[in-house]
Write a protein that holds these residues in place. Structure first.
Motif, PDB file in Angstrom:
ATOM      1  N   SER A   1       4.056  -0.822   3.717  1.00  0.00           N
ATOM      2  CA  SER A   1       4.190   0.422   2.953  1.00  0.00           C
ATOM      3  C   SER A   1       5.578   0.993   3.137  1.00  0.00           C
ATOM      4  O   SER A   1       6.130   0.964   4.239  1.00  0.00           O
ATOM      5  CB  SER A   1       3.156   1.447   3.437  1.00  0.00           C
TER       6      SER A   1
ATOM      7  N   THR B   1       3.292   4.218 -12.680  1.00  0.00           N
ATOM      8  CA  THR B   1       4.081   3.416 -13.623  1.00  0.00           C
ATOM      9  C   THR B   1       3.539   1.990 -13.762  1.00  0.00           C
ATOM     10  O   THR B   1       3.794   1.347 -14.773  1.00  0.00           O
ATOM     11  CB  THR B   1       5.548   3.308 -13.157  1.00  0.00           C
TER      12      THR B   1
ATOM     13  N   LEU C   1       0.846  -1.195   0.000  1.00  0.00           N
ATOM     14  CA  LEU C   1       0.000   0.000   0.000  1.00  0.00           C
ATOM     15  C   LEU C   1       0.883   1.247   0.000  1.00  0.00           C
ATOM     16  O   LEU C   1       1.840   1.326   0.761  1.00  0.00           O
ATOM     17  CB  LEU C   1      -0.851  -0.070   1.267  1.00  0.00           C
TER      18      LEU C   1
ATOM     19  N   THR D   1      12.308   0.899  -5.111  1.00  0.00           N
ATOM     20  CA  THR D   1      11.095   0.604  -4.317  1.00  0.00           C
ATOM     21  C   THR D   1      10.845  -0.903  -4.276  1.00  0.00           C
ATOM     22  O   THR D   1      10.633  -1.478  -3.205  1.00  0.00           O
ATOM     23  CB  THR D   1       9.865   1.320  -4.917  1.00  0.00           C
TER      24      THR D   1
ATOM     25  N   VAL E   1      14.118  12.136 -11.477  1.00  0.00           N
ATOM     26  CA  VAL E   1      13.201  13.132 -12.036  1.00  0.00           C
ATOM     27  C   VAL E   1      13.960  14.441 -12.228  1.00  0.00           C
ATOM     28  O   VAL E   1      14.513  14.981 -11.274  1.00  0.00           O
ATOM     29  CB  VAL E   1      11.994  13.351 -11.107  1.00  0.00           C
TER      30      VAL E   1
HETATM   31  C1  LIG Z   1       7.188  11.616 -12.747  1.00  0.00           C
HETATM   32  C2  LIG Z   1       7.534  10.988 -11.420  1.00  0.00           C
HETATM   33  C3  LIG Z   1       8.052  11.778 -10.414  1.00  0.00           C
HETATM   34  C4  LIG Z   1       8.431  11.223  -9.177  1.00  0.00           C
HETATM   35  N1  LIG Z   1       9.000  12.041  -8.250  1.00  0.00           N
HETATM   36  C5  LIG Z   1       9.476  11.521  -7.107  1.00  0.00           C
HETATM   37  C6  LIG Z   1      10.201  12.320  -6.197  1.00  0.00           C
HETATM   38  O1  LIG Z   1      10.452  13.479  -6.441  1.00  0.00           O
HETATM   39  N2  LIG Z   1      10.588  11.739  -5.012  1.00  0.00           N
HETATM   40  C7  LIG Z   1      10.305  10.451  -4.735  1.00  0.00           C
HETATM   41  O2  LIG Z   1      10.672   9.973  -3.667  1.00  0.00           O
HETATM   42  N3  LIG Z   1       9.643   9.666  -5.600  1.00  0.00           N
HETATM   43  C8  LIG Z   1       9.241  10.169  -6.783  1.00  0.00           C
HETATM   44  N4  LIG Z   1       8.608   9.366  -7.692  1.00  0.00           N
HETATM   45  C9  LIG Z   1       8.002   8.174  -7.195  1.00  0.00           C
HETATM   46  C10 LIG Z   1       8.666   6.863  -7.273  1.00  0.00           C
HETATM   47  O3  LIG Z   1       9.209   6.566  -8.530  1.00  0.00           O
HETATM   48  C11 LIG Z   1       7.527   5.932  -6.914  1.00  0.00           C
HETATM   49  O4  LIG Z   1       6.988   6.332  -5.696  1.00  0.00           O
HETATM   50  C12 LIG Z   1       7.827   4.507  -6.622  1.00  0.00           C
HETATM   51  O5  LIG Z   1       8.904   4.009  -7.290  1.00  0.00           O
HETATM   52  C13 LIG Z   1       6.570   3.661  -6.914  1.00  0.00           C
HETATM   53  O6  LIG Z   1       6.219   3.736  -8.260  1.00  0.00           O
HETATM   54  P1  LIG Z   1       4.744   4.072  -8.701  1.00  0.00           P
HETATM   55  O7  LIG Z   1       4.210   5.150  -7.822  1.00  0.00           O
HETATM   56  O8  LIG Z   1       4.736   4.291 -10.156  1.00  0.00           O
HETATM   57  O9  LIG Z   1       3.979   2.721  -8.316  1.00  0.00           O
HETATM   58  P2  LIG Z   1       3.190   1.689  -9.244  1.00  0.00           P
HETATM   59  O10 LIG Z   1       4.148   0.740  -9.865  1.00  0.00           O
HETATM   60  O11 LIG Z   1       2.222   2.382 -10.141  1.00  0.00           O
HETATM   61  O12 LIG Z   1       2.405   0.957  -8.070  1.00  0.00           O
HETATM   62  C14 LIG Z   1       1.766  -0.300  -8.206  1.00  0.00           C
HETATM   63  C15 LIG Z   1       1.488  -0.858  -6.844  1.00  0.00           C
HETATM   64  O13 LIG Z   1       2.715  -1.153  -6.159  1.00  0.00           O
HETATM   65  C16 LIG Z   1       2.567  -0.928  -4.763  1.00  0.00           C
HETATM   66  N5  LIG Z   1       3.484   0.151  -4.329  1.00  0.00           N
HETATM   67  C17 LIG Z   1       4.059   1.123  -5.071  1.00  0.00           C
HETATM   68  N6  LIG Z   1       4.832   1.917  -4.315  1.00  0.00           N
HETATM   69  C18 LIG Z   1       4.762   1.431  -3.057  1.00  0.00           C
HETATM   70  C19 LIG Z   1       5.328   1.813  -1.804  1.00  0.00           C
HETATM   71  N7  LIG Z   1       6.129   2.860  -1.691  1.00  0.00           N
HETATM   72  N8  LIG Z   1       5.008   1.084  -0.711  1.00  0.00           N
HETATM   73  C20 LIG Z   1       4.176   0.006  -0.798  1.00  0.00           C
HETATM   74  N9  LIG Z   1       3.616  -0.390  -1.940  1.00  0.00           N
HETATM   75  C21 LIG Z   1       3.906   0.295  -3.057  1.00  0.00           C
HETATM   76  C22 LIG Z   1       1.105  -0.521  -4.548  1.00  0.00           C
HETATM   77  O14 LIG Z   1       0.335  -1.647  -4.300  1.00  0.00           O
HETATM   78  C23 LIG Z   1       0.737   0.073  -5.903  1.00  0.00           C
HETATM   79  O15 LIG Z   1      -0.648   0.080  -6.170  1.00  0.00           O
HETATM   80  C24 LIG Z   1       8.221   9.880  -8.929  1.00  0.00           C
HETATM   81  C25 LIG Z   1       7.669   9.073  -9.939  1.00  0.00           C
HETATM   82  C26 LIG Z   1       7.350   9.626 -11.181  1.00  0.00           C
HETATM   83  C27 LIG Z   1       6.827   8.725 -12.288  1.00  0.00           C
END
Ligand SMILES: Cc1cc2nc3c(=O)[nH]c(=O)nc-3n(C[C@H](O)[C@H](O)[C@H](O)COP(=O)(O)OP(=O)(O)OC[C@H]3O[C@@H](n4cnc5c(N)ncnc54)[C@H](O)[C@@H]3O)c2cc1C
Length: 262
Positions: A60, A125, A7, A97, A224
């Motif tokens: 999380s 993503t 989560l 992550t 980023v």
């Molecule tokens: C344009 C952009 C800018 C970003 N900027 C930053 C930034 O400035 N600083 C920073 O720290 N990060 C940043 N990130 C975020 C970072 O890349 C993501 O938080 C992280 O790698 C998870 O990817 P996602 O959010 O695409 O998850 P997705 O792959 O879309 O998530 C799919 C599933 O994976 C699980 N999941 C994902 N993340 C987590 C988590 N953290 N803990 C538990 N479960 C998880 C959940 O069940 C979620 O529904 C950015 C990402 C992008 C695309």
């Protein structure tokens, strides 16, 4: 049957503001909520536990305030919640992550099914689920809308653009779910009370034996460079006339704006 639900706390979309000078998220104005698709992952785990028994652990990775979202998850009735929170975890891309989550899941152990949301509403993503499965050498299915458990395997329906696919996965496995999984319940008063007093362990890099080279910004293959809101242009033009006139005028506009070269 034991479940791990991943989560993520995400900014509430409507409260997201980008600082126009620095191009970064204005975090003080942002309210954190459970990623909406992760609520469906929670719901799926609760329904399966009701049918098969077992235990649900919610995991999380995030800043200290992510604990609020974990407390909310407890109010829905999960058994345990763990927060991965440590300075070196900050700035993680999907590779870092998924590595961090995988290390924590190895430590938790004893699971049958890992459930993730199909994607987040901030990073969007949809990479973390499949990467996690790869790291843990698990069979996986994405975009799952229906789950049936049969002894040591699950039969899932996976949404496609023009229909669905049925897959059989041996357990342990990982799935990412869509909102078609079913309506998310409302937490009970008892659940809310329990959420207030429950102890949520916080694990850092040392607790999960993570390599400092593979977590956070240091372990991220992508960074980023800039985030910005596209400027909103107020001018509008309604193109009228025959289809041919409209097409000609549209081409002129695109050419004048440098979008098209003839
Ligand atoms: C344009 C952009 C800018 C970003 N900027 C930053 C930034 O400035 N600083 C920073 O720290 N990060 C940043 N990130 C975020 C970072 O890349 C993501 O938080 C992280 O790698 C998870 O990817 P996602 O959010 O695409 O998850 P997705 O792959 O879309 O998530 C799919 C599933 O994976 C699980 N999941 C994902 N993340 C987590 C988590 N953290 N803990 C538990 N479960 C998880 C959940 O069940 C979620 O529904 C950015 C990402 C992008 C695309």
């Amino acid at each position: 049957m034991n479940f791990i639900v991943c989560l993520k706390q995400v900014p509430e979309t409507e409260s997201v503001r980008i600082d126009p000078k620095t191009g970064t998220l204005m975090r003080t104005t942002v309210k954190g909520i459970i990623n909406p698709y992760d609520l469906y992952a929670l719901e799926a785990s609760l329904r399966l536990r009701e049918a098969r028994g077992g235990k649900i652990v919610v995991l999380s990775m995030g800043p200290p305030q992510a604990e609020e979202s974990l407390r909310e998850a407890i109010s829905y009735g999960v058994d345990e919640a763990i927060l991965l929170c440590d300075r070196p975890f900050a700035g993680a891309d999907t590779l870092a992550t998924s590595y961090t989550l995988a290390k924590a899941i190895e430590k938790i152990g004893g699971f049958d099914l890992i459930i993730c949301g199909k994607e987040t509403t901030d990073g969007s993503t949809a990479q973390v689920g499949p990467q996690l499965a790869q790291r843990l050498s698990l069979p996986y299915a994405t975009y799952v809308r229906k789950i049936d458990v049969k002894d040591r395997e699950i039969v899932v329906e996976r949404s496609l653009e023009n229909g669905y696919q049925v897959l059989v996965l041996p357990l342990p496995a990982l799935i990412t779910v869509t909102k078609e999984i079913g309506r998310v319940r409302i937490p009970s008063i008892r659940g809310r009370m329990r959420a207030k007093r429950e102890n949520i362990p916080i694990w850092g890099a040392n607790d999960i034996d993570a390599s400092l080279e593979r977590i956070g910004l240091k372990g991220s293959a992508t960074q980023v460079v800039n985030i910005f809101s596209p400027p909103v242009k107020k001018e509008r033009e309604i193109i009228e006339g025959s289809a041919e006139d409209q097409a000609k005028r549209l081409l002129d506009i695109l050419e004048t704006q440098g979008i098209l070269k003839r």
